[in-house]
Motif scaffolding. Structure first.
Motif, mmCIF file in Angstrom:
data_model
loop_
_atom_site.group_PDB
_atom_site.id
_atom_site.type_symbol
_atom_site.label_atom_id
_atom_site.label_comp_id
_atom_site.label_asym_id
_atom_site.label_seq_id
_atom_site.Cartn_x
_atom_site.Cartn_y
_atom_site.Cartn_z
ATOM 1 N N ASP A 76 0.807 -1.218 0.000
ATOM 2 C CA ASP A 76 0.000 0.000 0.000
ATOM 3 C C ASP A 76 0.842 1.270 0.000
ATOM 4 O OD1 ASP A 76 -2.717 -1.171 0.275
ATOM 5 O OD2 ASP A 76 -1.804 -2.020 2.074
ATOM 6 N N ARG A 100 -2.467 -7.456 -9.773
ATOM 7 C CA ARG A 100 -1.562 -6.398 -9.329
ATOM 8 C C ARG A 100 -0.858 -6.793 -8.027
ATOM 9 N NH1 ARG A 100 -4.564 -0.791 -9.136
ATOM 10 N NH2 ARG A 100 -6.335 -1.916 -9.997
ATOM 11 N N VAL A 104 -15.202 -0.080 12.415
ATOM 12 C CA VAL A 104 -15.291 0.008 10.967
ATOM 13 C C VAL A 104 -15.515 -1.371 10.361
ATOM 14 C CG1 VAL A 104 -14.106 0.918 8.957
ATOM 15 C CG2 VAL A 104 -13.628 1.874 11.194
ATOM 16 N N ASP A 105 -16.236 -1.408 9.242
ATOM 17 C CA ASP A 105 -16.617 -2.650 8.591
ATOM 18 C C ASP A 105 -15.485 -3.492 8.067
ATOM 19 O OD1 ASP A 105 -19.215 -2.352 8.868
ATOM 20 O OD2 ASP A 105 -19.662 -1.765 6.811
ATOM 21 N N SER A 106 -14.576 -2.841 7.387
ATOM 22 C CA SER A 106 -13.715 -3.598 6.518
ATOM 23 C C SER A 106 -12.345 -2.927 6.476
ATOM 24 C CB SER A 106 -14.373 -3.595 5.142
ATOM 25 O OG SER A 106 -13.594 -4.286 4.240
ATOM 26 N N LEU A 107 -11.324 -3.686 6.726
ATOM 27 C CA LEU A 107 -9.980 -3.123 6.815
ATOM 28 C C LEU A 107 -9.005 -3.978 6.033
ATOM 29 C CD1 LEU A 107 -10.141 -2.974 10.625
ATOM 30 C CD2 LEU A 107 -9.818 -0.925 9.283
ATOM 31 N N ARG A 108 -7.837 -3.428 5.822
ATOM 32 C CA ARG A 108 -6.817 -4.207 5.135
ATOM 33 C C ARG A 108 -5.489 -4.049 5.874
ATOM 34 N NH1 ARG A 108 -4.457 -2.536 0.379
ATOM 35 N NH2 ARG A 108 -6.009 -0.904 0.308
ATOM 36 N N SER A 114 -11.031 -9.195 -0.743
ATOM 37 C CA SER A 114 -12.034 -8.765 0.235
ATOM 38 C C SER A 114 -13.410 -9.350 -0.092
ATOM 39 C CB SER A 114 -12.079 -7.241 0.322
ATOM 40 O OG SER A 114 -12.624 -6.718 -0.847
ATOM 41 N N GLN A 166 -15.809 -11.305 2.481
ATOM 42 C CA GLN A 166 -17.195 -10.885 2.664
ATOM 43 C C GLN A 166 -18.165 -12.047 2.442
ATOM 44 O OE1 GLN A 166 -18.236 -7.426 0.374
ATOM 45 N NE2 GLN A 166 -20.406 -7.568 0.905
ATOM 46 N N ILE A 201 -5.906 2.778 11.086
ATOM 47 C CA ILE A 201 -5.579 1.646 10.232
ATOM 48 C C ILE A 201 -6.096 1.954 8.845
ATOM 49 C CG2 ILE A 201 -5.663 -0.865 10.128
ATOM 50 C CD1 ILE A 201 -6.736 -0.800 12.936
ATOM 51 N N LEU A 202 -5.538 1.304 7.860
ATOM 52 C CA LEU A 202 -6.020 1.488 6.502
ATOM 53 C C LEU A 202 -7.473 1.058 6.420
ATOM 54 C CD1 LEU A 202 -3.210 0.163 4.224
ATOM 55 C CD2 LEU A 202 -4.150 2.442 4.289
ATOM 56 N N VAL A 203 -8.268 1.928 5.920
ATOM 57 C CA VAL A 203 -9.681 1.599 5.822
ATOM 58 C C VAL A 203 -10.063 1.451 4.365
ATOM 59 C CG1 VAL A 203 -12.000 2.394 6.248
ATOM 60 C CG2 VAL A 203 -10.201 2.854 7.897
ATOM 61 N N VAL A 204 -10.619 0.343 4.021
ATOM 62 C CA VAL A 204 -11.098 0.158 2.662
ATOM 63 C C VAL A 204 -12.600 0.114 2.721
ATOM 64 C CG1 VAL A 204 -10.967 -1.248 0.614
ATOM 65 C CG2 VAL A 204 -9.118 -1.295 2.279
ATOM 66 N N GLN A 242 -16.260 -0.621 1.472
ATOM 67 C CA GLN A 242 -16.799 -1.685 0.628
ATOM 68 C C GLN A 242 -17.086 -1.198 -0.780
ATOM 69 O OE1 GLN A 242 -15.652 -4.164 2.465
ATOM 70 N NE2 GLN A 242 -17.221 -5.219 1.307
ATOM 71 N N ILE A 302 -13.322 -0.699 -3.370
ATOM 72 C CA ILE A 302 -12.328 -1.672 -2.919
ATOM 73 C C ILE A 302 -10.987 -1.449 -3.619
ATOM 74 C CG2 ILE A 302 -11.889 -4.155 -2.601
ATOM 75 C CD1 ILE A 302 -14.879 -4.528 -2.553
ATOM 76 N N GLU A 303 -10.749 -0.270 -4.109
ATOM 77 C CA GLU A 303 -9.497 -0.013 -4.826
ATOM 78 C C GLU A 303 -8.302 -0.193 -3.909
ATOM 79 O OE1 GLU A 303 -11.674 -0.014 -7.729
ATOM 80 O OE2 GLU A 303 -9.528 0.257 -8.021
ATOM 81 N N THR A 304 -7.118 -0.107 -4.520
ATOM 82 C CA THR A 304 -5.914 -0.354 -3.737
ATOM 83 C C THR A 304 -5.566 0.802 -2.810
ATOM 84 O OG1 THR A 304 -4.768 0.378 -5.687
ATOM 85 C CG2 THR A 304 -4.719 -1.990 -5.229
ATOM 86 N N ASP A 305 -6.153 1.991 -3.030
ATOM 87 C CA ASP A 305 -5.734 3.104 -2.186
ATOM 88 C C ASP A 305 -6.392 3.029 -0.816
ATOM 89 O OD1 ASP A 305 -7.996 5.676 -3.348
ATOM 90 O OD2 ASP A 305 -8.082 3.498 -3.520
ATOM 91 N N GLY A 306 -5.575 3.064 0.203
ATOM 92 C CA GLY A 306 -6.098 3.008 1.559
ATOM 93 C C GLY A 306 -6.498 4.402 1.984
ATOM 94 N N THR A 330 -21.512 3.129 4.621
ATOM 95 C CA THR A 330 -20.671 3.376 5.777
ATOM 96 C C THR A 330 -21.146 4.582 6.570
ATOM 97 O OG1 THR A 330 -19.227 4.556 4.300
ATOM 98 C CG2 THR A 330 -18.564 2.332 4.902
#
Lengths: 327, 191
Positions: free
Chosen positions: A60, A186, A285-289, A313, A317, B105-108, B110, B113-117, B134
């Motif tokens: 990232d 990627r 938060v719902d969804s993190l990476r 993801s 999900q 933290i990096l939040v993506v 829904q 869903i691109e790569t940019d955090g 959200t």
């Protein structure tokens, strides 16, 4: 009489030859042509070798330098992982515990060691299933951190899982470089050693923590982690290839009982954690990476379901949405 | 002699020294880097023992200690020559550093869903143009801004513990050696 002697000599000779073959097998693996054998080698090397190395880790848009020291002394493994750039963070592992010292998070996370510390006994079988969902192939030879490296490519056959490239030490099989590709092909995560030293035995001082945990909150799993009791949850529908590998209940810090289901397709793994909803959990938060690890959360029947794994993801999900209470 | 000093440092951590011993040990501590390191280690061990407390209570304890330090300047003031104020400053400094380093933290999301955090900041949370899905949950955070860092901390804590458990039980993590733990070490930089 004669044939008897002959055949027993033949047997001895065969034994002798197999000993030589075995000795060569240990000293160098030039003869290995099968990429699956390379993966087995990689798995072995991760546990067996004594080394001290530095590497860079990229995900990232962040790049970080780290150091790893791993020792295996008569089958007893110890490991220390330390960040060399950015906030000081350190992970210490031995056969009983994992301690993550995270001063910038104001926390030390301590958990009991789990079965992943032991080598997977059924590795060839796992690799067999792996072939149903991934193509595995050899790529060109390369060099990493001054060592010759054998490269293998693992390409998923669908978009439910990630692809990998692994560069393995030509003689020892250790993972020297890795790239992880998302469903669009990627690169999302990279790791590459820049320096590596092997030891017969790792000096003790290299394995000692250097982070001071002053002013931190020690977050510790309960000493008796496993909890007897009925299992209450299951996943009604799984993406192709994923099977249940582990199902347990345990107590986490804060005395919270968590049910943990772990699924794997032989290479990627996904965990589902289910815990009762608490006040502090409601805002999350719902969804993190986290690097290649995606998480997905949802609230369901007064519980919080968290899915976490090195999968796209959408896969996380899908699994999260199929979690059901056992009636 | 060395053992004696060890015992005294240990007693200092436990607050069991009498006044003459205290000034002697503090004097030693001021000039001796080894002893200072020892003191920090003992403090860590002591923290560990207290780690049996529920996390939130440990956090309260931490705050209470800070508060009482702040409320009792007169006790520290007369001993200006002792290293206490310096050590106290260090401790407070570390605490401030830790609280300033509020982690997002990096939040993506829904929907994207691109790569940019996306790093969560108060400014972004207040932005009206968030995807509908959200929105509700962001609004609940925005309505009580002070809870942001707290809920982030709680979330990080949980995720770190989950990630360790995930790694420990996954055989494929075992195959890849340290790589799974690299994500925990690195997760601090993703802000």
């Amino acid at each position: 009489m004669r044939p008897g002697i002959f055949s027993s000599h033949g047997l001895l000779l065969a034994l002798f030859l197999s000993q030589i073959a075995w000795a060569e097998d240990v000293s160098g693996f030039e003869d290995i042509s099968n990429p699956q054998q390379w993966l087995e080698r990689m798995s072995e090397a991760a546990h067996q070798l004594n080394y001290d190395g530095t590497f860079v880790y990229f995900h990232d848009g962040h790049m970080q330098a780290m150091r790893i020291v791993h020792s295996n002394n008569d089958g007893v493994e110890r490991e220390r992982l330390l960040s060399l750039s950015g906030p000081v963070r350190e992970v210490l592992r031995d056969s009983e515990r994992v301690i993550c010292i995270l001063p910038d998070d104001n926390a030390v996370v301590e958990e009991n060691a789990g079965p992943s510390r032991r080598r997977p006994l059924n590795l060839p079988a796992r690799l067999e299933t792996l072939l149903q969902y991934y193509d595995i192939s050899d790529a060109d030879m390369d060099r990493v951190a001054g060592h010759n490296a054998h490269k293998i490519l693992i390409t998923p056959k669908d978009d439910q899982r990630y692809g990998h490239a692994f560069w393995l030490h030509q003689q020892k099989g250790l993972l020297l470089r890795s790239e992880l590709y998302n469903e669009e092909g990627r690169v999302v995560e990279q790791l590459m050693f820049t320096g590596l030293k092997f030891y017969e035995q790792v000096p003790e001082e290299l394995l000692a923590a250097e982070t001071h945990g002053r002013d931190v909150i020690w977050q510790r799993g309960a000493p008796k982690m496993a909890v007897q009791g009925t299992k209450n949850w299951w996943v009604s529908q799984l993406p192709a290839g994923f099977v249940l590998e582990n199902h347990r209940r345990h107590v986490m810090s804060g005395n919270i009982q968590v049910e943990h289901l772990l699924f794997s397709d032989g290479l990627a793994s996904v965990s589902v954690f289910i815990e009762p909803m608490s006040a502090q959990q409601q805002d999350l938060v719902d969804s993190l990476r986290l690097g290649a690890v995606n998480t997905y959360r949802r609230h369901y029947l007064d519980h919080v379901i968290t899915v976490m794994g090195e999968v796209p993801s959408r896969t996380a999900q899908r699994i999260g949405e199929a979690v059901q209470r056992i009636e | 002699m060395k053992n004696h000093v060890d015992e005294q440092i240990s007693a200092l951590v436990d607050d069991e020294l009498n006044r003459p011993e205290l000034s002697l040990v503090l004097h030693e501590l001021r000039d001796n880097a080894d002893l200072q390191a020892r003191w920090r280690r003992y403090q860590l061990i002591s923290d560990t023992m207290r780690g049996h407390l529920v996390t939130t209570r440990a956090s309260d304890l931490h705050r209470r200690v800070q508060q009482s330090l702040a409320q009792e300047p007169t006790i520290l003031a007369p001993r200006r020559k002792t290293p206490w104020p310096a050590l106290a400053k260090q401790a407070v400094g570390a605490a401030i550093a830790a609280s300033v380093a509020v982690v997002a933290i990096l939040v993506v999301q829904q929907e994207s869903i691109e790569t940019d955090g996306v790093t969560v900041t108060t400014a972004q949370l207040a932005k009206p143009s968030q995807p509908a899905r959200t929105m509700a949950q962001l609004a609940s955070i925005t309505s009580k801004p002070p809870a942001i860092s707290k809920s982030n901390a709680a979330q990080r804590e949980r995720l770190n513990a989950y990630l360790v458990n995930h790694n420990e039980y996954s055989a494929s993590s075992g195959m890849q050696g340290a790589l799974p733990y690299v994500r925990i070490v690195s997760h601090g930089t993703a802000r």
